[in-house]
Design a protein around this motif. Structure first.
Motif, PDB file in Angstrom:
ATOM      1  N   MET A  91       1.054  36.874  -4.767  1.00  0.00           N
ATOM      2  CA  MET A  91       1.485  38.190  -5.247  1.00  0.00           C
ATOM      3  C   MET A  91       3.001  38.216  -5.456  1.00  0.00           C
ATOM      4  N   LYS A  92       3.739  37.690  -4.506  1.00  0.00           N
ATOM      5  CA  LYS A  92       5.194  37.668  -4.611  1.00  0.00           C
ATOM      6  C   LYS A  92       5.648  36.828  -5.802  1.00  0.00           C
ATOM      7  N   HIS A  93       4.987  35.692  -6.007  1.00  0.00           N
ATOM      8  CA  HIS A  93       5.373  34.809  -7.101  1.00  0.00           C
ATOM      9  C   HIS A  93       5.155  35.485  -8.452  1.00  0.00           C
ATOM     10  N   PHE A  94       3.977  36.074  -8.655  1.00  0.00           N
ATOM     11  CA  PHE A  94       3.653  36.625  -9.973  1.00  0.00           C
ATOM     12  C   PHE A  94       4.215  38.029 -10.184  1.00  0.00           C
ATOM     13  N   LEU A  95       4.764  38.638  -9.144  1.00  0.00           N
ATOM     14  CA  LEU A  95       5.447  39.919  -9.311  1.00  0.00           C
ATOM     15  C   LEU A  95       6.901  39.752  -9.732  1.00  0.00           C
ATOM     16  N   LYS A  96       7.460  38.568  -9.531  1.00  0.00           N
ATOM     17  CA  LYS A  96       8.881  38.400  -9.829  1.00  0.00           C
ATOM     18  C   LYS A  96       9.109  38.412 -11.335  1.00  0.00           C
ATOM     19  N   ARG A  97      10.329  38.689 -11.705  1.00  0.00           N
ATOM     20  CA  ARG A  97      10.684  38.761 -13.120  1.00  0.00           C
ATOM     21  C   ARG A  97      10.980  37.352 -13.630  1.00  0.00           C
ATOM     22  N   PHE A  98      10.245  36.927 -14.634  1.00  0.00           N
ATOM     23  CA  PHE A  98      10.435  35.596 -15.216  1.00  0.00           C
ATOM     24  C   PHE A  98      11.377  35.688 -16.409  1.00  0.00           C
ATOM     25  N   ALA A  99      12.216  34.682 -16.550  1.00  0.00           N
ATOM     26  CA  ALA A  99      13.071  34.607 -17.733  1.00  0.00           C
ATOM     27  C   ALA A  99      12.190  34.368 -18.958  1.00  0.00           C
ATOM     28  N   PRO A 100      12.627  34.813 -20.147  1.00  0.00           N
ATOM     29  CA  PRO A 100      11.825  34.580 -21.352  1.00  0.00           C
ATOM     30  C   PRO A 100      11.482  33.105 -21.527  1.00  0.00           C
TER      31      PRO A 100
END
Length: 573
Positions: free
Chosen positions: A494-503
């Protein structure tokens, strides 16, 4: 119908010709298996390139075809008409999929006069590198072919190139619109006989290519209203509109009005006919519009200083695709943009891979010195763009749009605190990770709005926000995996996929996965997974409801319970 096989790519290329009205013939080049066109890398139904012959006392050819159809198209054209009798070649716009064979036709018909907008004539001079007779037309100009065929031209810039014109034949009441009102949909039906077959592709095409130019759409439709009755719209792509013309043009107007109601606008400056500026800028613009922010696009090659100044001053964000260093006028326009910018704006920059791009780094420094916020790292294109490149640009645009709407989102979360909102928040859901892959592009999303929707066939529904990157991979026919998280082992995922990813960032870096039968990633630590295929989508104000059938699934840990998501309020996740 004549058929030709492209032996290199094993793709079907065919030609259809048909009489669509009195003394009017359509030549439709059918590209059955094309799976990407510009930023629309998810095409399901191929596309067509449509060309038209109008026979009065004089003869006009409206548009040509893509160069991949060169011999097939020229054989069909010469079988239909003697090229030496062509008086005019009307250029709706100079994008290569419509004008790629103009030089070839001129070689067969050197007597013909090219008819187009002023900018189109300028573009063609650089495209075909030979002298040609021409007539430059503007909105309201007419050309009499005789026998009642009087062509009237409608200025339609930015749909979706700056040189676009529509052509109206008063005798047949046909409006030739090139890209506008079209769709990437290939079938043996010349007209829009079945609305349900085409409406998803029609909307997808609008979202990708016309939505970022909504103001220009409304401007062109206002000018169309001054023409006589229109019974057919002869598009440049897909079936011609006749059976559902009022319904489909009405949708264009409605969608465009919704876009222009947005409180916030981003100015996207690109340089047509150079590198990949147009397509990449369109991808960024599409990403921006997914957040509810409006876009106005302007071509640096044809921009006027006053227009650029007004657009830059009024926009909340500015995106520039660098022009070639050799164009001093475009560089001067950029100077005007800088002089009009202020520190309340945000910006993004792109080098489009033309080989002679103006460097974005000095420009980046100037924007930062003015106090503007950089919405995404500068995008540098060094090779031919592929699907991940367009996805990167789309995500960059979404980041920019989300930055501009962040205050509104926070305000909305704080303002809705009623009993109703609290009651809605008591609807519980699970915790899932949706994973998808299409070719070289993959994405993932944490989801909780998931529910079983049918028994026969087994199916489920998922609510996907319009500004999620994975939305582009969840159209009809796309496949994905629904990973069910475990109650006692969900925090890390959950923590991994909630973070904001760079384009363009890899969502799966550092995550254990294995491939599903449908090619999408399965999360190894999920308690269960379901392999799904999208069957339909319903559009809501800020989400799409995706209905998918389940092909197969497995529970990896029978003793583990699925995680449950509880909220306190119903106005945000």
């Amino acid at each position: 119908m004549v058929a030709l096989t492209d032996r290199v790519q094993q793709r079907r290329l065919t030609i259809e010709k048909s009489e669509i009205a009195s003394e009017t013939t359509a030549i439709r080049s059918l590209d059955w298996d094309r799976d990407r066109f510009d930023i629309e890398f998810g095409l399901k139904n191929g596309t067509t390139y449509n060309s038209f012959i109008i026979r009065g006392e004089k003869i006009a050819l409206v548009d040509t075809s893509h160069e991949k159809f060169r011999q097939l198209y020229l054989d069909t054209l010469t079988g239909e008409i003697d090229p030496t009798t062509i008086d005019y070649i009307v250029i709706s716009h100079t994008e290569p999929d419509h004008s790629g064979l103009v030089k070839d036709v001129l070689n067969l018909a050197p007597q013909a006069t090219i008819v187009g907008a002023k900018v189109a004539i300028q573009f063609l001079e650089n495209l075909i590198h030979q002298p040609f007779k021409n007539i430059q037309v503007k909105n309201g100009d007419k050309l009499d072919l005789g026998n009642g065929h009087i062509l009237e031209f409608v200025s339609a810039p930015n749909l979706h190139w700056p040189d676009t014109i529509f052509t109206y034949d008063s005798k047949t009441q046909i409006l030739f619109t090139c890209d506008a009102f079209g769709m990437h949909y290939c079938s043996d039906k010349t007209f829009d006989e079945n609305l349900s077959d085409i409406e998803a592709d029609y909307h997808f095409y609008y979202e990708c290519l016309m939505g970022p130019n909504a103001r220009s759409v409304l401007g062109a439709m206002k000018r169309m209203a001054d023409l006589g009755e229109i019974t057919t719209i002869a598009t440049g792509h897909g079936p011609l509109l006749r059976h559902n013309l009022l319904e489909l043009t009405g949708r264009y107007k409605k969608w465009s009005q919704e876009q222009t109601k947005a409180e916030t606008t981003v100015a996207v400056f690109y340089y047509s006919d150079y590198g990949y500026s147009d397509r990449l800028s369109q991808a960024i613009a599409h990403g921006i519009t997914k957040t509810g922010v409006a876009v106005e696009m302007m071509d640096l090659k044809a921009a006027e200083p006053q227009e650029a100044r007004e657009l830059a001053q009024n926009a909340a964000g500015i995106v520039i695709a660098a022009p070639p260093v050799s164009d001093t006028n475009a560089e001067a326009i950029i100077g005007t943009i800088l002089a009009s910018a202020n520190n309340k704006q945000t910006f993004g920059l792109l080098e489009s891979g033309g080989g002679d791009d103006l460097s974005v780094y000095p420009l980046r420094n100037k924007f930062k010195e003015l106090g503007l916020k950089e919405a995404f790292p500068a995008i540098l294109i060094k090779e031919t763009p592929h699907n991940p490149t367009y996805q990167l640009c789309d995500e960059a645009g979404t980041d920019l749009g989300q930055w501009l709407t962040r205050d509104k989102a926070v305000k909305q979360m704080k303002s809705l605190d009623s009993d109703l909102d609290k009651a809605l928040g008591r609807l519980s859901g699970g915790l899932y990770i949706i994973t998808a892959q299409k070719g070289e592009v993959n994405s993932a999303m944490l989801a909780s709005w998931v529910a079983q929707a049918s028994f026969q066939p087994m199916g489920l529904s998922i609510a996907v926000a319009k500004d999620r990157a994975i939305e582009a991979l969840m159209h009809v026919g796309d496949k994905f995996v629904l990973n069910v998280l475990a109650e006692d082992n969900y925090q890390a995922l959950m923590k991994h996929f909630l973070k904001r990813f760079a384009p363009g960032a890899d969502r799966f870096a550092g995550i254990k996965t294995q491939p599903a039968n449908n090619g999408c990633p399965i999360l190894t630590d999920a308690v269960a997974y379901l392999e799904c295929e999208v069957q339909s989508r319903m559009e809501l104000s800020d989400h799409h409801i995706v209905y998918a059938t389940v092909d197969t699934g497995r529970v990896s840990n029978p003793d583990a319970l699925p995680a449950v998501h509880h909220r306190k309020v119903g106005n945000h996740y």
